[in-house]
Design an enzyme around this catalytic site. Sequence first.
Site, PDB file in Angstrom:
ATOM      1  N   LYS A  30       0.812  -1.195  -0.015  1.00 53.51           N
ATOM      2  CA  LYS A  30      -0.101   0.021   0.012  1.00 53.51           C
ATOM      3  C   LYS A  30       0.866   1.129  -0.080  1.00 53.51           C
ATOM      4  O   LYS A  30       0.955   1.779   0.938  1.00 53.51           O
ATOM      5  CB  LYS A  30      -0.978   0.090   1.220  1.00 53.51           C
ATOM      6  CG  LYS A  30      -1.991  -1.045   1.163  1.00 53.51           C
ATOM      7  CD  LYS A  30      -3.088  -0.765   2.070  1.00 53.51           C
ATOM      8  CE  LYS A  30      -4.378  -1.996   1.890  1.00 53.51           C
ATOM      9  NZ  LYS A  30      -3.478  -3.216   2.576  1.00 53.51           N
ATOM     10  N   LEU A  31       1.649   1.325  -1.141  1.00 54.31           N
ATOM     11  CA  LEU A  31       2.658   2.642  -1.009  1.00 54.31           C
ATOM     12  C   LEU A  31       1.901   3.806  -1.263  1.00 54.31           C
ATOM     13  O   LEU A  31       0.884   3.869  -2.246  1.00 54.31           O
ATOM     14  CB  LEU A  31       3.507   2.333  -2.336  1.00 54.31           C
ATOM     15  CG  LEU A  31       4.593   1.081  -2.261  1.00 54.31           C
ATOM     16  CD1 LEU A  31       5.545   1.196  -3.319  1.00 54.31           C
ATOM     17  CD2 LEU A  31       5.152   1.069  -0.995  1.00 54.31           C
ATOM     18  N   ARG A  56      -7.121 -15.953   7.565  1.00 51.86           N
ATOM     19  CA  ARG A  56      -7.325 -16.971   8.684  1.00 51.86           C
ATOM     20  C   ARG A  56      -8.179 -18.352   8.330  1.00 51.86           C
ATOM     21  O   ARG A  56      -7.764 -19.269   8.988  1.00 51.86           O
ATOM     22  CB  ARG A  56      -8.178 -15.983   9.948  1.00 51.86           C
ATOM     23  CG  ARG A  56      -7.363 -15.043  10.355  1.00 51.86           C
ATOM     24  CD  ARG A  56      -7.837 -13.841  11.205  1.00 51.86           C
ATOM     25  NE  ARG A  56      -8.596 -12.920  10.058  1.00 51.86           N
ATOM     26  CZ  ARG A  56      -9.204 -12.018  10.690  1.00 51.86           C
ATOM     27  NH1 ARG A  56      -9.420 -11.784  11.867  1.00 51.86           N
ATOM     28  NH2 ARG A  56     -10.024 -11.366   9.769  1.00 51.86           N
ATOM     29  N   THR A  61       9.628   9.007  -5.452  1.00 47.93           N
ATOM     30  CA  THR A  61       9.818   8.113  -4.314  1.00 47.93           C
ATOM     31  C   THR A  61       9.037   6.768  -4.524  1.00 47.93           C
ATOM     32  O   THR A  61       9.385   5.659  -4.417  1.00 47.93           O
ATOM     33  CB  THR A  61       9.576   8.685  -2.844  1.00 47.93           C
ATOM     34  OG1 THR A  61      10.295   9.616  -2.569  1.00 47.93           O
ATOM     35  CG2 THR A  61       9.620   7.378  -1.742  1.00 47.93           C
TER      36      THR A  61
HETATM   37  O1  C5P Z   1      -7.830 -13.397   7.466  1.00 48.46           O
HETATM   38  P1  C5P Z   1      -8.827 -12.585   6.377  1.00 48.46           P
HETATM   39  O2  C5P Z   1      -9.232 -13.705   5.436  1.00 48.46           O
HETATM   40  O3  C5P Z   1      -9.798 -11.768   7.111  1.00 48.46           O
HETATM   41  O4  C5P Z   1      -7.663 -11.739   5.847  1.00 48.46           O
HETATM   42  C1  C5P Z   1      -7.846 -10.933   4.785  1.00 48.46           C
HETATM   43  C2  C5P Z   1      -6.550 -10.340   4.127  1.00 48.46           C
HETATM   44  O5  C5P Z   1      -6.854  -9.148   3.250  1.00 48.46           O
HETATM   45  C3  C5P Z   1      -5.750  -9.539   5.294  1.00 48.46           C
HETATM   46  O6  C5P Z   1      -4.489  -9.514   4.940  1.00 48.46           O
HETATM   47  C4  C5P Z   1      -6.291  -8.295   5.674  1.00 48.46           C
HETATM   48  O7  C5P Z   1      -5.335  -7.147   5.803  1.00 48.46           O
HETATM   49  C5  C5P Z   1      -6.689  -7.826   3.857  1.00 48.46           C
HETATM   50  N1  C5P Z   1      -7.491  -6.847   3.663  1.00 48.46           N
HETATM   51  C6  C5P Z   1      -8.931  -6.797   4.157  1.00 48.46           C
HETATM   52  N2  C5P Z   1      -9.765  -5.714   3.890  1.00 48.46           N
HETATM   53  C7  C5P Z   1      -9.480  -4.981   3.126  1.00 48.46           C
HETATM   54  C8  C5P Z   1      -8.202  -4.796   2.666  1.00 48.46           C
HETATM   55  C9  C5P Z   1      -7.209  -5.872   2.913  1.00 48.46           C
HETATM   56  O8  C5P Z   1      -9.165  -7.870   4.953  1.00 48.46           O
HETATM   57  N3  C5P Z   1     -10.014  -3.943   3.221  1.00 48.46           N
END
Ligand code: C5P
Length: 232
Positions: free
Chosen positions: A67-68, A210, A74
């Site tokens: 997420k730059l 997860r 830069t």
């Molecule tokens: O564990 P889980 O399936 O909820 O993981 C979802 C992944 O997607 C995590 O790495 C989380 O940081 C990322 N993510 C999210 N919602 C967003 C953007 C990214 O859950 N809006």
Amino acid sequence: MPDIADPRDRLIVALDLPDVGAAERLVERIGDAATFYKIGYRLGYADGLAFAERLAKQGKKTFLDLKLHDIGNTVEEGVRSVSNLGATFLTVHAYPQTMRAAVKGRGNGLKILAVTVLTSYDDADAAEAGYALPVAELVAQRANQARDIGIDGIVCSAVEAQAVRRVVGSERLIVTPGIRPADAGLGDQKRVMTPGQARAAGIDHVVVGRPITGADDPCAVAQRIVAEMEGA
Ligand code: C5P
């Protein structure tokens, strides 16, 4: 939406783990059931970038969720460095300057994904941060800009995916987290879809953390998710 030859490539496993050792063990247990891994802040800042490079050398696809967002020069130079890590996807925030710089710096087949508005933001959070537009309009505006700038894809929540598809058309990728197999716990995700619903909604890649990383048999869960998307 772009063609994806290997159905396993539609699943991106989020390696939200504390250290490289834990990530290596999980990748080993999943084996051939998954081909694509996401590395974010947690693992990225704990030697995860070198690990991502090793994964890519082993033939896995990697998504660097960094997420730059910075001044154009830069971002451009940063993206140029990331282009040497063998990754498939890199995220940047969907600010026009940032997106233009990322497109200039990308190389070696690296695809840039834009995060329109973080899904933890509602209209009150956007107002607090100084934005006049409600979130839905801000998402549409930034998706439009991303398309015009030549960004490769958009990260958004599954429930926004169809609206984003109307804006970006069929050539850009849509990648969504918040995916839960019907029998999995929600965790802190609130607005979720099953892998089959996501596929039916035209989402190209789903990010699942997860439900796989916490499973007794992560390999079997990954296989079921891929099968469910194929069947949808
Ligand atoms: O564990 P889980 O399936 O909820 O993981 C979802 C992944 O997607 C995590 O790495 C989380 O940081 C990322 N993510 C999210 N919602 C967003 C953007 C990214 O859950 N809006």
